[in-house]
Scaffold this motif. Sequence first.
Motif, PDB file in Angstrom:
ATOM      1  N   PRO A 100       1.121  -1.090   0.058  1.00 51.89           N
ATOM      2  CA  PRO A 100       0.216   0.183   0.339  1.00 51.89           C
ATOM      3  C   PRO A 100       0.390   1.353   0.346  1.00 51.89           C
ATOM      4  O   PRO A 100       2.127   1.036   0.141  1.00 51.89           O
ATOM      5  CB  PRO A 100      -0.815  -0.109   0.943  1.00 51.89           C
ATOM      6  CG  PRO A 100       0.151  -0.890   2.243  1.00 51.89           C
ATOM      7  CD  PRO A 100       0.949  -1.973   1.247  1.00 51.89           C
ATOM      8  N   GLY A 101       0.089   2.223  -0.888  1.00 48.20           N
ATOM      9  CA  GLY A 101       1.167   3.352  -0.755  1.00 48.20           C
ATOM     10  C   GLY A 101       1.103   3.988  -2.430  1.00 48.20           C
ATOM     11  O   GLY A 101       0.308   3.334  -2.780  1.00 48.20           O
ATOM     12  N   ILE A 102       2.176   4.839  -1.995  1.00 50.32           N
ATOM     13  CA  ILE A 102       2.661   5.558  -3.706  1.00 50.32           C
ATOM     14  C   ILE A 102       3.839   4.582  -3.856  1.00 50.32           C
ATOM     15  O   ILE A 102       4.850   4.872  -3.823  1.00 50.32           O
ATOM     16  CB  ILE A 102       2.660   7.112  -3.555  1.00 50.32           C
ATOM     17  CG1 ILE A 102       0.962   7.559  -2.931  1.00 50.32           C
ATOM     18  CG2 ILE A 102       3.078   7.846  -4.410  1.00 50.32           C
ATOM     19  CD1 ILE A 102       1.841   9.162  -2.851  1.00 50.32           C
ATOM     20  N   VAL A 103       2.813   4.828  -5.828  1.00 49.85           N
ATOM     21  CA  VAL A 103       4.786   4.203  -6.253  1.00 49.85           C
ATOM     22  C   VAL A 103       4.918   4.476  -6.947  1.00 49.85           C
ATOM     23  O   VAL A 103       3.879   5.227  -8.108  1.00 49.85           O
ATOM     24  CB  VAL A 103       3.843   2.760  -6.961  1.00 49.85           C
ATOM     25  CG1 VAL A 103       5.381   1.947  -7.514  1.00 49.85           C
ATOM     26  CG2 VAL A 103       3.771   1.820  -5.306  1.00 49.85           C
ATOM     27  N   LEU A 104       5.915   4.981  -7.767  1.00 48.04           N
ATOM     28  CA  LEU A 104       6.943   5.473  -8.879  1.00 48.04           C
ATOM     29  C   LEU A 104       6.819   4.474  -8.962  1.00 48.04           C
ATOM     30  O   LEU A 104       7.397   3.169  -9.175  1.00 48.04           O
ATOM     31  CB  LEU A 104       7.212   6.486  -8.293  1.00 48.04           C
ATOM     32  CG  LEU A 104       7.424   8.239  -7.923  1.00 48.04           C
ATOM     33  CD1 LEU A 104       8.641   8.095  -8.165  1.00 48.04           C
ATOM     34  CD2 LEU A 104       6.298   8.586  -9.164  1.00 48.04           C
ATOM     35  N   ILE A 107       8.767   1.916  -7.477  1.00 46.84           N
ATOM     36  CA  ILE A 107       9.512   1.934  -5.960  1.00 46.84           C
ATOM     37  C   ILE A 107       8.637   2.251  -5.374  1.00 46.84           C
ATOM     38  O   ILE A 107       7.241   3.581  -6.211  1.00 46.84           O
ATOM     39  CB  ILE A 107      10.853   2.666  -6.645  1.00 46.84           C
ATOM     40  CG1 ILE A 107      11.801   2.801  -7.214  1.00 46.84           C
ATOM     41  CG2 ILE A 107      11.227   3.739  -5.126  1.00 46.84           C
ATOM     42  CD1 ILE A 107      12.893   3.914  -7.744  1.00 46.84           C
ATOM     43  N   LEU A 108       8.071   2.272  -4.036  1.00 46.79           N
ATOM     44  CA  LEU A 108       7.326   2.647  -2.739  1.00 46.79           C
ATOM     45  C   LEU A 108       7.699   3.240  -2.654  1.00 46.79           C
ATOM     46  O   LEU A 108       8.625   3.822  -1.627  1.00 46.79           O
ATOM     47  CB  LEU A 108       7.149   1.900  -1.782  1.00 46.79           C
ATOM     48  CG  LEU A 108       5.949   1.657  -0.986  1.00 46.79           C
ATOM     49  CD1 LEU A 108       4.663   1.813  -1.232  1.00 46.79           C
ATOM     50  CD2 LEU A 108       6.102   0.882   0.628  1.00 46.79           C
ATOM     51  N   VAL A 109       7.656   5.373  -2.596  1.00 48.62           N
ATOM     52  CA  VAL A 109       7.712   6.198  -1.954  1.00 48.62           C
ATOM     53  C   VAL A 109       7.053   7.213  -1.172  1.00 48.62           C
ATOM     54  O   VAL A 109       8.140   7.844  -0.170  1.00 48.62           O
ATOM     55  CB  VAL A 109       7.684   7.452  -2.901  1.00 48.62           C
ATOM     56  CG1 VAL A 109       8.746   7.422  -5.040  1.00 48.62           C
ATOM     57  CG2 VAL A 109       6.476   7.645  -4.036  1.00 48.62           C
ATOM     58  N   ASP A 110       6.287   6.390  -0.114  1.00 49.98           N
ATOM     59  CA  ASP A 110       5.660   6.405   0.868  1.00 49.98           C
ATOM     60  C   ASP A 110       4.542   5.485   1.141  1.00 49.98           C
ATOM     61  O   ASP A 110       3.867   5.223   0.359  1.00 49.98           O
ATOM     62  CB  ASP A 110       4.591   7.934   0.464  1.00 49.98           C
ATOM     63  CG  ASP A 110       4.806   8.159   2.441  1.00 49.98           C
ATOM     64  OD1 ASP A 110       3.873   7.955   3.096  1.00 49.98           O
ATOM     65  OD2 ASP A 110       5.123   9.820   2.283  1.00 49.98           O
TER      66      ASP A 110
END
Length: 758
Positions: free
Chosen positions: A574-578, A720-723
């Motif tokens: 879960p989270g923001i992924v780039l 990449i998980l950034v947050d």
Amino acid sequence: MPAGVMIPARNMPSMISGNGTASGFGTSSGLTLGQIMFQPNNMMEGQLQPLEMTQNTSESEIARMRDEEFDSTTKSGSENHEGASGDDQDPRPNKKKRYHRHTQHQIQEMEAFFKECPHPDDKQRKELGRELGLEPLQVKFWFQNKRTQMKTQHERQENTQLRTENEKLRADNMRYREALSTASCPNCGGPTAIGQMSFDEHHLRLENARLREEIDRISAIAAKYVGKPLVNYPLLSSPMAPRPLDFGAQPGTGDMYGAGDLLRSISAPSEADKPMIIELAVAAMEELVRMAQICEPLWMTSLDGTTSMLNEEEYIRTFPRGIGPKPTGFKCEASRETAVVIMNHISIVEILMDVHQWLTVFSGIVSKASTLDVLSTGVAGNYNGALQVMTAEFQVPSPLVPTRESYYVRYCKQHAEGTWAVVDVSLDDLRPCPTVRCRRRPSGCIIQEMPNGYSKVTWIEHVEVDDRGVHNLYKQLVSSGHAFGARRWVATLDRQCERLASVMATNIPTGDIGVITNQDGRKSMLKLAERMAISFCAGVSASTAHTWTTLSGTGADDVRVMTRKSVDDPGRPPGIVLSAATSFWLPVSPKRVFDFLRDENSRNEWDILSNGGVVQEMAHIANGRDTGNCVSLLRVNSANSSQSNMLILQESCLDPTASFVIYAPVDIVAMNVVLNGGDPDYVALLPSGFAILPDGTTSSTGGIADAGSGGSLLTVAFQILVDSVPTAKLSLGSVATVNNLIACTVERIKASLSCENA
């Protein structure tokens, strides 16, 4: 196991501070922005205990080949006569028969035994009777009655299904009769006459005769259950109840069945369109078969002798009707390829006609697809005569090549015993749209049965396309037909057939260290790797199929950066992924690039994740003839003793048209579950990796598997998980860090392959 796979500060020109967070492997796996180091985690030495599993092979019971036939009236499984039938019956006919009602416990025990063995032998009946306090004859009659009851229920269901199919066929027949009764001559407008029958109508009448034979056979089967024969009648097609369609998204792949700007506006065809679609599909099938059979002058061999090129002038003379002239500004791409693959011909047909299987097998080529309407599901329970109206988007694993969207009909037909054909042809004339950039002329494959479970596949790919959006790096590859052509389809099918064969293999050698012999563990690990590859392709191409948002102004013109928010997807943290991807050219053969990237001994030369540590392969599964086709589980033993080890799941695959090296950090606890045959759908993955294609020059057309002197087109991509908080705001520092990660990886690869100036 904490997931934080960190990026070392000493290797990065610029890093963020404050917005990146490190999250645990228990909830997320993948690259994580944050502190520029590996965080301590619990992946301690020796925790991956069950790498060498015992093989759980339980042989199934061999069912009896024939049921017992008897004429007694069916009774409920809960009561039975005290006596026997046939020769064992009481000779006194006036004596009232006595019934014995079994207890609930007896019924439950016999029901449970019936599920395991519906045909107990004398010894089993005696043993069961002794346990339940029943005579062996009582047990025998109960099992006879139970089998009769199950058989009757099955026949009743088949009867209902046949009645429903018959009614649908009858209604369709009446509709076609009405259409034929009002048919008019297209030239004069008058009523049609036999002498004016067109070739297409003649073809349809021949198809009608074949379908009538199928209905006669179905009627004979139905008469067995209904008690009377069904009415025979002529028909042009045989639509039955459509198979259930699923337009939902698959876990871990985003909105796989979503639509782009063009395909989103396309709906199912109207009733008025369906006769035209059927006529077009029949004509396309005939054209496909002829194009597969004709050689020169229709097909000319290329100068290097590796491919067949279409003679466009001869094509127009051979097929003057077609689907209309080539649109202005469009280019023709046509190719033909033949190969023998290790799969049953019926299984290949099922893959092509099932949109879910088709997407999975060709995930590197098809980014999205959906079935808008099923005009016919085929005859007699198979896909013979099946017609599906579909949309699809085709891709090349690079952000520099635009995807190709298509709206078409797919038609499947059995031409002879062991020979099938599946054809696609565009329906753009039904929905004129100025934004159409790709039109499929009759394309598809002929599938012929071969001995020992093999099949011969002849593939035709014929499109007209506006390719002005293709980057100069990929112009040669696309124009030569190697990017979207028949050779790539056949090579992908061949590799996937080998992969599926490896899943089913039981003769796994046990002598090699690290070979996974647990059959359930092999299937689970290969399924996880399959999902990883699909997710990688979703983030690397220029597809509009997935829920990514493309970012502009990222500071690097040659890097495409996208973002997405993951909340309830168990297959992603879960989270923001780039997702960041870039493509570039290397003056090195594709085979050399592939061998360098997949070799664990050279991994620390380019992989920032390894942080200078030693990479060791702990387990692997071979899934093809080539040693490069395998799924591996790697451990990174960090050079810094204060840092714990981590695990990486990697799949490397190679065929003559493309190769991939895809990997993702994985949770050590979750991998133990997978290796024991557990469900891999809940293992969170953020895949990264490489897609390697030949550059399309003459010297590299021999394919990736050949050690040619041609160059390579390499695509590098990271997710990449950034947050870990989905509602958090994306910072510009995160984007800059991703750009720097890409740039650093590219520089390392060029330096290691001695092509810094490329």
